[in-house]
Design an enzyme around this catalytic site. Structure first.
Site, PDB file in Angstrom:
ATOM      1  N   LYS A  77       0.872  -1.191   0.000  1.00  0.00           N
ATOM      2  CA  LYS A  77       0.000   0.000   0.000  1.00  0.00           C
ATOM      3  C   LYS A  77       0.895   1.222   0.000  1.00  0.00           C
ATOM      4  O   LYS A  77       2.012   1.180   0.522  1.00  0.00           O
ATOM      5  CB  LYS A  77      -0.878   0.030   1.252  1.00  0.00           C
ATOM      6  CG  LYS A  77      -2.141   0.857   1.074  1.00  0.00           C
ATOM      7  CD  LYS A  77      -3.218   0.021   0.422  1.00  0.00           C
ATOM      8  CE  LYS A  77      -4.456   0.800   0.115  1.00  0.00           C
ATOM      9  NZ  LYS A  77      -5.564  -0.092  -0.255  1.00  0.00           N
ATOM     10  N   ASP A 121      -7.100   4.072  -4.489  1.00  0.00           N
ATOM     11  CA  ASP A 121      -7.728   3.902  -3.176  1.00  0.00           C
ATOM     12  C   ASP A 121      -8.379   5.264  -2.886  1.00  0.00           C
ATOM     13  O   ASP A 121      -8.654   6.023  -3.832  1.00  0.00           O
ATOM     14  CB  ASP A 121      -6.693   3.503  -2.108  1.00  0.00           C
ATOM     15  CG  ASP A 121      -7.346   3.024  -0.809  1.00  0.00           C
ATOM     16  OD1 ASP A 121      -7.834   1.886  -0.782  1.00  0.00           O
ATOM     17  OD2 ASP A 121      -7.396   3.792   0.175  1.00  0.00           O
TER      18      ASP A 121
HETATM   19  P1  NDP Z   1     -13.038   7.502  -2.744  1.00  0.00           P
HETATM   20  O1  NDP Z   1     -11.996   8.518  -2.538  1.00  0.00           O
HETATM   21  O2  NDP Z   1     -13.612   7.301  -4.086  1.00  0.00           O
HETATM   22  O3  NDP Z   1     -14.247   7.756  -1.749  1.00  0.00           O
HETATM   23  C1  NDP Z   1     -14.060   7.784  -0.367  1.00  0.00           C
HETATM   24  C2  NDP Z   1     -15.360   8.169   0.293  1.00  0.00           C
HETATM   25  O4  NDP Z   1     -15.221   8.049   1.694  1.00  0.00           O
HETATM   26  C3  NDP Z   1     -15.744   9.606   0.014  1.00  0.00           C
HETATM   27  O5  NDP Z   1     -17.146   9.724   0.066  1.00  0.00           O
HETATM   28  C4  NDP Z   1     -15.069  10.326   1.183  1.00  0.00           C
HETATM   29  O6  NDP Z   1     -15.650  11.577   1.475  1.00  0.00           O
HETATM   30  C5  NDP Z   1     -15.285   9.349   2.293  1.00  0.00           C
HETATM   31  N1  NDP Z   1     -14.192   9.476   3.283  1.00  0.00           N
HETATM   32  C6  NDP Z   1     -12.869   9.359   3.050  1.00  0.00           C
HETATM   33  N2  NDP Z   1     -12.177   9.560   4.174  1.00  0.00           N
HETATM   34  C7  NDP Z   1     -13.082   9.829   5.117  1.00  0.00           C
HETATM   35  C8  NDP Z   1     -12.983  10.124   6.489  1.00  0.00           C
HETATM   36  N3  NDP Z   1     -11.786  10.190   7.097  1.00  0.00           N
HETATM   37  N4  NDP Z   1     -14.131  10.328   7.172  1.00  0.00           N
HETATM   38  C9  NDP Z   1     -15.337  10.263   6.554  1.00  0.00           C
HETATM   39  N5  NDP Z   1     -15.492   9.995   5.252  1.00  0.00           N
HETATM   40  C10 NDP Z   1     -14.385   9.766   4.552  1.00  0.00           C
HETATM   41  O7  NDP Z   1     -12.407   6.135  -2.187  1.00  0.00           O
HETATM   42  P2  NDP Z   1     -12.918   4.637  -2.407  1.00  0.00           P
HETATM   43  O8  NDP Z   1     -14.383   4.599  -2.582  1.00  0.00           O
HETATM   44  O9  NDP Z   1     -12.037   4.020  -3.423  1.00  0.00           O
HETATM   45  O10 NDP Z   1     -12.524   3.972  -1.000  1.00  0.00           O
HETATM   46  C11 NDP Z   1     -13.442   3.839   0.071  1.00  0.00           C
HETATM   47  C12 NDP Z   1     -12.981   2.717   0.986  1.00  0.00           C
HETATM   48  O11 NDP Z   1     -12.927   1.487   0.244  1.00  0.00           O
HETATM   49  C13 NDP Z   1     -11.583   2.875   1.589  1.00  0.00           C
HETATM   50  O12 NDP Z   1     -11.560   2.300   2.877  1.00  0.00           O
HETATM   51  C14 NDP Z   1     -10.710   2.044   0.650  1.00  0.00           C
HETATM   52  O13 NDP Z   1      -9.516   1.620   1.288  1.00  0.00           O
HETATM   53  C15 NDP Z   1     -11.643   0.897   0.370  1.00  0.00           C
HETATM   54  N6  NDP Z   1     -11.369   0.101  -0.826  1.00  0.00           N
HETATM   55  C16 NDP Z   1     -11.273   0.686  -2.052  1.00  0.00           C
HETATM   56  C17 NDP Z   1     -11.040  -0.096  -3.168  1.00  0.00           C
HETATM   57  C18 NDP Z   1     -11.006   0.474  -4.535  1.00  0.00           C
HETATM   58  O14 NDP Z   1     -10.894  -0.307  -5.492  1.00  0.00           O
HETATM   59  N7  NDP Z   1     -11.114   1.786  -4.735  1.00  0.00           N
HETATM   60  C19 NDP Z   1     -10.845  -1.552  -3.063  1.00  0.00           C
HETATM   61  C20 NDP Z   1     -11.052  -2.066  -1.725  1.00  0.00           C
HETATM   62  C21 NDP Z   1     -11.280  -1.247  -0.670  1.00  0.00           C
HETATM   63  P3  NDP Z   1     -14.928  12.915   0.979  1.00  0.00           P
HETATM   64  O15 NDP Z   1     -15.198  12.986  -0.485  1.00  0.00           O
HETATM   65  O16 NDP Z   1     -15.575  13.983   1.762  1.00  0.00           O
HETATM   66  O17 NDP Z   1     -13.468  12.750   1.304  1.00  0.00           O
HETATM   67  O1  2IT Z   2      -7.891  -1.826  -0.779  1.00  0.00           O
HETATM   68  C1  2IT Z   2      -7.836  -2.306  -1.917  1.00  0.00           C
HETATM   69  O2  2IT Z   2      -7.947  -3.507  -2.127  1.00  0.00           O
HETATM   70  C2  2IT Z   2      -7.638  -1.373  -3.040  1.00  0.00           C
HETATM   71  N1  2IT Z   2      -7.597  -0.161  -2.822  1.00  0.00           N
HETATM   72  C3  2IT Z   2      -7.446  -1.900  -4.428  1.00  0.00           C
HETATM   73  C4  2IT Z   2      -6.012  -2.287  -4.649  1.00  0.00           C
HETATM   74  C5  2IT Z   2      -5.672  -2.677  -6.061  1.00  0.00           C
HETATM   75  O3  2IT Z   2      -4.478  -2.958  -6.259  1.00  0.00           O
HETATM   76  O4  2IT Z   2      -6.523  -2.705  -6.940  1.00  0.00           O
END
Ligand code: NDP
Ligand code: 2IT
Length: 448
Positions: A124, A164
């Site tokens: 990461k 992420d």
């Molecule tokens: P995005 O940046 O697209 O969206 C994140 C969302 O969560 C936004 O709505 C954001 O609000 C909110 N957020 C972020 N930080 C905080 C915080 N500290 N407190 C409250 N709200 C928060 O990210 P993703 O959707 O990609 O990721 C969301 C989660 O999913 C994370 O935990 C990530 O690690 C996990 N994840 C993502 C993957 C991926 O493929 N993208 C794969 C597996 C897991 P705001 O816009 O106001 O910041």
């Molecule tokens: O938390 C996760 O699994 C991710 N943000 C996706 C990682 C990836 O390599 O696609």
């Protein structure tokens, strides 16, 4: 093995890393029994080698903002473990990023990637840079400065970053562009790329869709159908939006979304048309979720600075999809009192240990992120496979493989997590299955 001593020792060595210690403690507690069955593991101190990352790169990222001022952020890449494949994991850009958070994410990623059935190790990276309010050119200059340091340490068979929080298609495109310039090679070193230059169909959707597929597998163990179920979602980014899209197509109701400023709750659920408005608001205009509430006071209520869980009213399912530790013990009790019988985590480690204990005590279906959200990295693995073959698969083919992988992860959880009374402990199942594959590979490769 003495779990308490092991954790105390790590706490002494890494006292300022609470998220990292939280993630490690959960895994070590749930694999302790299995670990003790193999004395050979302990003889080579395998668990400690699995918990401490292989290496960590830390660097300063200096970039120039639109007013000509030089700004400095921290950059990191944690290469946790590559026993079963090249290091693989996302990049997070958020003001809260620090080493503890990236170490917890890289640790979790190692177990998650092991569960996917594909050949990927765990890593990461990220920065405390906040993309919020930055211009497109500022984002580009930052991404270039970040990769200027990172490019030496990554490669298609070394370490493959992706998105992420705060890193989506735009940022991956800029990072890939600079990587290509520095190395003079076009390779699949990043995943989540644009469709015109090696990206995979279904990668943007994969984490959210995969979480819904995992949820369907869990519900099937109790003969429950998704149709008509009330689902509370947090976040409104990549994971939350595609989770909602898939749920709506299956006839479920979406009750909530949130962002870091607050939550919206729609007691009657949102319509497809309203979802599309939210989707455009968050993706095309990079707006705030409060803007939807201002426009539709008849549909939803906005709760500034609040998470949705205590406000959702009657609810069947919760899918936390924002960030770590966003469901605490009180939130968990509120969800259970509201009728929640399933929690499937889109985010990484969104539930605190107290919340997990509440869910498991209540014997509800509870899937930890490392199982439920593994669809994203799985399709990243499929993107790597397509890049290596110089081919692109159809959306249908990728989606079918994603469904199969989520079903396989569910099967592994059932196999390793079913308790004497029949309750499926998905935490134990995911941790044990993820651990055993990596452990066997490490044993075979000697002390390295
Ligand atoms: P995005 O940046 O697209 O969206 C994140 C969302 O969560 C936004 O709505 C954001 O609000 C909110 N957020 C972020 N930080 C905080 C915080 N500290 N407190 C409250 N709200 C928060 O990210 P993703 O959707 O990609 O990721 C969301 C989660 O999913 C994370 O935990 C990530 O690690 C996990 N994840 C993502 C993957 C991926 O493929 N993208 C794969 C597996 C897991 P705001 O816009 O106001 O910041
Ligand atoms: O938390 C996760 O699994 C991710 N943000 C996706 C990682 C990836 O390599 O696609």
């Amino acid at each position: 093995m003495d779990v308490k001593l092991f954790i105390e020792d790590l706490k002494g060595r890494f006292p300022n890393e609470p998220e990292y210690l939280q993630a490690v403690e959960e895994v070590v507690n749930s694999i302790a029994d299995v670990y003790s069955q193999y004395p050979a593991f302990e003889r080579v101190n395998l668990l400690e080698r699995l918990c401490i990352p292989d290496r960590i790169y830390t660097f300063r990222v200096s970039w120039v903002d639109d007013s000509g001022r030089v700004r400095n952020n921290m950059g990191y890449r944690v290469q946790h473990n590559n026993a079963i494949g090249p290091y693989k994991g996302g990049i997070r850009f958020h003001s809260s990023v620090n080493l503890s958070i990236l170490k917890f994410l890289a640790f979790e990623q190692t177990f998650k990637n092991s569960l996917t059935t594909l050949a990927m190790g765990g890593a990461k990276g990220g920065s405390d840079f906040s993309p919020k309010g930055k211009s497109d050119m500022e984002i580009m200059r930052f991404c270039q400065a970040f990769v200027n340091e990172l490019y030496r340490h990554i490669g298609p068979e070394t370490d493959v970053p992706a998105g992420d929080i705060g890193v989506g298609g735009r940022e991956v495109g800029y990072m890939f562009g600079w990587y290509k310039k520095m190395t003079r090679e076009f390779t699949g070193t990043f995943t989540g790329k644009g469709l015109d230059f090696g990206g995979s169909l279904i990668r943007p959707e994969a984490t959210g869709y995969g979480n819904v597929y995992f949820l369907q597998n869990m519900l099937a163990t109790r003969g429950i159908d998704l149709k008509g179920k009330r689902v509370a979602i947090s976040g409104s980014g990549n994971v939350a939006l595609y989770t909602a899209q898939k749920l709506l197509s299956l006839g479920a109701q979406i009750i909530s979304f949130s962002d870091s400023d607050g939550s919206i709750v729609a007691p009657e659920g949102i319509t497809q048309e309203q979802f599309e408005e939210i989707f455009d608001l968050k993706t095309l205009y990079r707006g705030r979720i409060s803007e939807f509430a201002e426009k539709h006071p008849d549909v939803c209520t906005y709760y500034p600075r609040e998470r949705p869980w205590k406000h959702v009213g009657k609810v069947d399912i919760a899918m936390p999809s924002a960030t770590q530790n966003e469901v605490d013990g009180d939130d968990a009790r509120a969800l259970l009192a509201a009728g929640c019988f399933a929690v499937s985590e889109g985010a990484n480690m969104p539930s605190t240990p107290e919340a997990i204990a509440e869910f498991q005590k209540a014997r509800i279906l509870y899937a930890p992120g490392k199982a439920a959200n593994a669809g994203g990295v799985s399709v990243s693995g499929l993107e790597m496979a397509q890049n290596a073959q110089m081919l692109r698969w159809t959306a249908e083919e990728v989606d079918n493989r994603l469904r199969q992988i989520m079903a396989d992860i569910h099967t592994q959880c059932v196999e390793h997590g079913t308790e004497a009374d029949g309750y499926i402990n998905y935490v134990r199942g995911a941790n044990t299955a993820g651990f055993l594959k990596v452990a066997r590979a490490m044993m075979a490769q000697g002390v390295v």
